[in-house]
Scaffold this motif. Structure first.
Motif, short mmCIF file in Angstrom:
data_model
loop_
_atom_site.label_atom_id
_atom_site.label_comp_id
_atom_site.label_asym_id
_atom_site.label_seq_id
_atom_site.Cartn_x
_atom_site.Cartn_y
_atom_site.Cartn_z
N VAL A 232 -25.99 31.68 -26.55
CA VAL A 232 -25.50 30.48 -27.25
C VAL A 232 -25.77 29.23 -26.27
O VAL A 232 -26.15 28.18 -26.62
N VAL B 190 -27.09 26.01 -35.39
CA VAL B 190 -26.89 27.01 -34.24
C VAL B 190 -26.48 28.45 -34.68
O VAL B 190 -25.70 28.52 -35.46
N TYR C 133 -23.70 37.17 -25.40
CA TYR C 133 -23.47 36.22 -26.70
C TYR C 133 -23.17 34.68 -26.10
O TYR C 133 -23.75 33.87 -26.49
N ARG D 21 -17.16 27.74 -32.29
CA ARG D 21 -18.70 28.05 -31.94
C ARG D 21 -19.49 26.89 -32.16
O ARG D 21 -19.18 26.03 -32.81
N SER E 211 -29.47 28.39 -26.14
CA SER E 211 -29.76 27.91 -27.34
C SER E 211 -30.44 26.62 -27.43
O SER E 211 -31.48 26.29 -28.30
N ASP F 240 -25.18 32.27 -35.03
CA ASP F 240 -24.12 32.86 -34.44
C ASP F 240 -24.62 34.21 -34.09
O ASP F 240 -24.64 35.05 -34.76
N ASN G 73 -17.21 30.90 -28.71
CA ASN G 73 -17.20 32.22 -28.96
C ASN G 73 -16.07 32.93 -28.82
O ASN G 73 -16.04 34.10 -29.00
N TRP H 114 -16.97 35.18 -33.28
CA TRP H 114 -16.28 34.10 -32.51
C TRP H 114 -14.95 33.68 -33.00
O TRP H 114 -14.17 32.96 -32.28
#
Length: 462
Positions: free
Chosen positions: A416, A437, A412, A264, A419, A439, A260, A445
């Motif tokens: 992630v 995945v 963020y 990413r 996730s 964003d 990030n 990022w």
């Protein structure tokens, strides 16, 4: 031990153009990640500072083992005060209030007795930060309620278990202009922060891969009739095939790789062993008639997620809590000039080391010790669990809120890092095939920015 050229100083040089992986194969950034469009009224929370608070007033939701364990830390941080506590069980909320009084703190307001209690706390005018330490199934709804109540919110792992929930928390944070973050204490571990500094100073050369996770024999606790209220954590093994909890080892590796912040997560592919450990433990140790005999365990004893990044790196993130083994978060980071591992802690670097022998990590930890540990390490040892990292996390959150700083960990990062929970399910249902995945930053990022590699700042005076 002198570092090579700082990776922080060269980050971004090739990002906008889409760099090639070290193998010459186009990096995963060439693919288009899933992105939800930003709705009217939403703006990014990246780089948004907290509004400065003279004191940080905290509401605690969930007073089981984790919530009660963090209570003394919150009460010890300068400028923090717990103004409200909440648990559906009145006796727990009362115990927490009594505990704060015993510590010489003001008695907090109590919310308990119904499912509405948490929502009521989130509407209080005397709460700036809501800290959530309830079972996983409540994290999303309670976190969203806190945001909608105009509060910043820190949530224990994970912040949510479904992809739609992760996106909704991102969107709600952007809409309410309030921060939400994962209470990832392991990011503030002394070794983890030293490794982060070493990575950003180029000590390991170009980072190529990492390995982290949560390897912890929880069988006795999972079958305890008192540790996890109503056996909530064991029951997750009966209804999901997810990698529940890899973040403790994954998040520090991601931070060292500037996920990030110049890189990413791109794809994730999961594998799972059969579910054997919990049933075997029950067969040997649970008496006839125990409620667990009605359960069927479906979650694999080891869930492995192979994550590729946009810059061509690879992370192996693992989760294993139902097999006999010593504790480990692994914490392995590998670059073109060396490797570090944390269980046991050891290091091998060029040109410092030669021969096929690991070297002690302690001298490097001393050289690259993070300013947080230099400043409050003694306080952390006296006030926090998990070797002090709990208190370092709590102190840093309060300091950021009191000083009006940008948070080290934002919504963020939190989305992630969590996730892999839903993405592992999706991949396993597809036979282990890679899945994209999302964003969550919506393209931001690519821009390097500060995170856990913060500069030394003082706690504002009272």
């Amino acid at each position: 031990m002198n570092p090579t050229s700082s990776r922080r100083s060269i980050l971004g040089a090739g990002l906008a153009a889409g760099v090639m992986a070290v193998t010459g194969v186009p990096a995963a950034a060439a693919t288009t990640p899933p992105v939800e469009p930003r709705r009217p009224g939403q703006r990014s929370m990246i780089g948004v500072p907290f509004e400065a608070h003279h004191r940080v007033r905290i509401g605690v939701i969930g007073l089981g083992n984790r919530g009660m364990g963090m209570l003394s830390g919150w009460s010890a941080v300068p400028g923090a005060v717990v103004t409200a506590v909440c648990d559906i069980r009145p006796e727990r909320a009362t115990k927490a209030a009594d505990r704060l009084v015993q510590l010489g703190k003001p008695r907090p307001a109590i919310h308990s007795g119904s499912a509405k209690a948490a929502a009521e706390l989130c509407q209080r005018d005397d709460v700036d930060l809501v800290y959530i330490a309830t079972p996983w199934e409540f994290h999303y709804s309670q976190g969203k309620a806190a945001l909608l109540g105009g509060k910043h919110v820190g949530i224990e792992l994970p912040i949510a278990t479904e992809m739609a929930e992760l996106w909704d928390l991102v969107n709600t944070s952007e809409r309410t202009r309030k921060h939400l973050w994962l209470m990832e204490n392991c990011n503030y571990g002394r070794n983890e922060l030293a490794i982060l500094k070493m990575a950003h100073d180029g000590v390991f050369g170009d980072i190529t891969n990492g390995h982290g996770g949560y390897m912890h024999d929880l069988r006795a606790l999972l079958f305890s009739d008192t540790y996890y209220t109503d056996s909530w954590r064991r029951l997750w093994h009966t209804r999901s095939i997810a990698s529940f909890y890899p973040m403790h080892g994954l998040a520090p590796i991601a931070a060292a790789m500037d996920v990030n912040r110049g890189d990413r997560f791109a794809t994730l592919a999961a594998t799972a062993t059969e579910a054997k450990g919990l049933a075997d433990y029950r067969q040997r140790f649970m008496p006839p008639g125990h409620p667990s005999w009605k359960e069927e365990y479906i979650n694999g004893d080891l869930i492995t997620c192979m994550i590729s990044t946009a810059q061509g790196r690879v992370i192996r993130a693992e989760h294993a809590v139902s097999s006999p083994r010593p504790y480990s978060r692994i914490n392995s980071l590998v670059g073109s000039r060396g490797i570090v591992e944390d269980y046991p802690e050891r290091i091998y670097l060029e040109p410092d080391h030669t021969g096929d022998v690991w070297k002690p990590f302690a001298p490097y930890r001393a050289e690259y010790d993070h300013w947080l540990w230099k400043k409050i390490g003694d306080d952390a040892a006296n006030n926090g669990g998990h070797g002090g990292m709990d208190y370092v996390l709590q102190w840093r959150i309060v300091q950021q809120m009191r000083a009006g700083l940008v948070p080290d960990i934002d919504v963020y990062d939190s989305a992630v890092w969590c996730s892999p929970v839903p993405l592992s399910v999706e991949s396993l249902r597809k036979g282990g095939k890679p899945v994209d995945v999302p964003d969550f930053t919506r393209g931001a990022w690519r821009k390097p920015r500060a995170g856990l590699d913060s500069r030394d700042t003082d706690m504002p005076p009272l």
